[in-house]
Design a protein around this motif. Structure first.
Motif, short mmCIF file in Angstrom:
data_model
loop_
_atom_site.label_atom_id
_atom_site.label_comp_id
_atom_site.label_asym_id
_atom_site.label_seq_id
_atom_site.Cartn_x
_atom_site.Cartn_y
_atom_site.Cartn_z
N ASN A 82 0.83 -1.21 0.00
CA ASN A 82 0.00 0.00 0.00
C ASN A 82 0.86 1.26 0.00
OD1 ASN A 82 -2.15 -1.76 0.19
ND2 ASN A 82 -2.78 -1.14 2.24
N TYR A 140 1.09 4.14 -2.89
CA TYR A 140 0.78 5.51 -2.47
C TYR A 140 1.93 6.45 -2.84
CZ TYR A 140 0.32 9.51 0.72
OH TYR A 140 0.25 10.78 1.25
N GLN A 148 -8.40 -2.19 -1.20
CA GLN A 148 -6.98 -1.83 -1.26
C GLN A 148 -6.19 -2.83 -2.11
OE1 GLN A 148 -6.15 -1.70 2.97
NE2 GLN A 148 -6.24 0.54 3.03
N LEU A 174 -5.42 4.08 0.33
CA LEU A 174 -4.26 3.31 0.81
C LEU A 174 -3.59 3.93 2.03
CD1 LEU A 174 -2.64 2.50 -2.66
CD2 LEU A 174 -4.03 0.96 -1.24
#
Length: 365
Positions: free
Chosen positions: A36, A40, A298, A335
């Motif tokens: 994640n 990001y 996610q 995220l």
């Protein structure tokens, strides 16, 4: 003694298995969080390295959301770009409302720029009974509500508010064909009208929306209509949060959150990446970040990320930054949701922006 030993050993074995399971689960969580964070950061770096190349509206969209996620003043100037754009627009439209024929001509222009594709044709047809609706909502409400979110009042505001109070917004908001064409936009308009105190249509729109999209009729919806329904549902929550400025009450929106939870498999199959990210963010906004739906959305978004372009492409594979900023900033939010949301930005209170305000705005009384 032997029996006690076996029983004792069984307890040890069971405890060890439980500890192993916890460790394994923790390891999986750590791996997911690492993925994640990587996605990001990849999207963030890509957008911020090219932010000055993006249109003012897109710069503002990004800056506003990153400020509300982080409270970091470094995003305030990108958001200030948006304030200049919407202030200029409100000055043009609101200050000309009393000119003969102005509303009619500008309403026609607003409809004409919708495009020529199938969705645009459906929207134009839905608007035929309400030719001035889009002018009052997507023009006047949009610009004035944005300025209001910043704690400000824009040019010719009294004239604008008076016009909105006189306009018939309810008929267009609750029309079946309009809902089938504009579900998410209509709930925005309903909340913006309430925000500006020119009319409260939220509950009436909710009832009309549910009548158009009852859950027991989902099997009859094609993919486009199913997406329109989902997009509308997420925007009930987004609009209620004044677009990520504060949390929402999970009880008030249980009818939406429960629906997402019950239908997450079809959502992941049939929805776009934008909508899937919005479904996950809906749980964040309701304080339910630990709900399994969040992890599932996610995982989908991480899988959609293209490492070669450091971006989530459009459904047609387009990596264009301006066209894809909406999708990708949603992914960032999903995220890496913050512990606290930040209102505004209130430019007059920030060192980075307070000296650079448009002359046509004033602090809201």
């Amino acid at each position: 003694m032997a029996f006690l030993t076996k029983k004792y050993l069984l307890k040890i074995s069971t405890l060890s298995l439980a500890l192993f399971s916890l460790a394994a689960a923790s390891s999986v969580t750590d791996v997911n969080q690492t993925q994640n964070d990587a996605v990001y950061q990849g999207i963030k770096n890509n957008l911020e390295q090219h932010l000055y190349q993006l249109p003012p509206r897109v710069q503002g969209h990004y800056g506003i959301r990153l400020y509300r996620m982080t409270g970091d003043e470094k995003y305030a100037n990108a958001a200030l770009v948006d304030l200049y754009a919407v202030t200029e627009s409100q000055a043009f439209y609101a200050c000309s409302l009393d000119k003969p024929g102005f509303i009619t001509s500008e309403a026609e222009k607003a409809i004409s720029v919708l495009g020529k594709g199938p969705r645009a044709k459906a929207r134009k047809k839905a608007l035929e009974p309400f030719p001035e609706f889009l002018f009052y909502t997507d023009v006047l409400l949009r610009f004035s509500s944005r300025i209001d979110e910043f704690g400000l009042t824009g040019p010719c505001n009294d004239k604008l508010i008076s016009a909105l109070k006189k306009a018939d917004l309810k008929t267009g908001l609750t029309d079946q064909a309009m809902i089938k064409s504009w579900a998410a936009q209509l709930i925005n308009y309903a909340y913006w009208a309430k925000q500006l105190e020119v009319g409260d249509y939220v509950n009436e729109y909710k009832q009309a929306f549910i009548a158009v999209y009852p859950n027991n009729k989902d099997s009859e919806l094609n993919k486009k209509q199913y997406r329109n329904k989902l997009y509308g549902l997420t925007h009930f929550i987004f609009a209620a949060s004044e677009y990520y400025q504060h949390d929402v009450d999970p009880k008030e929106f249980a009818w939406i959150l429960d629906y997402f939870e019950d239908n997450i498999d079809r959502i992941l199959e049939d929805a776009t990446d934008d909508i899937i990210a919005e479904v996950g963010i809906s749980f964040h906004l309701a304080g339910l970040s630990n709900n399994p739906v969040v992890a599932k959305t996610q995982a989908h978004i991480v899988d959609a990320f293209d490492k070669d372009v450091q971006f989530i492409r459009s459904p047609m594979g387009n990596p264009d930054l301006a066209l894809g900023e909406h999708r990708n900033v949603l992914a960032m939010m999903l995220l890496n949701w913050p512990q606290k949301l930040h209102k505004g930005p209130y430019f007059t209170e920030l060192k980075a922006t307070k000296k650079y305000m448009p002359k046509q705005v004033s602090v809201k009384k």
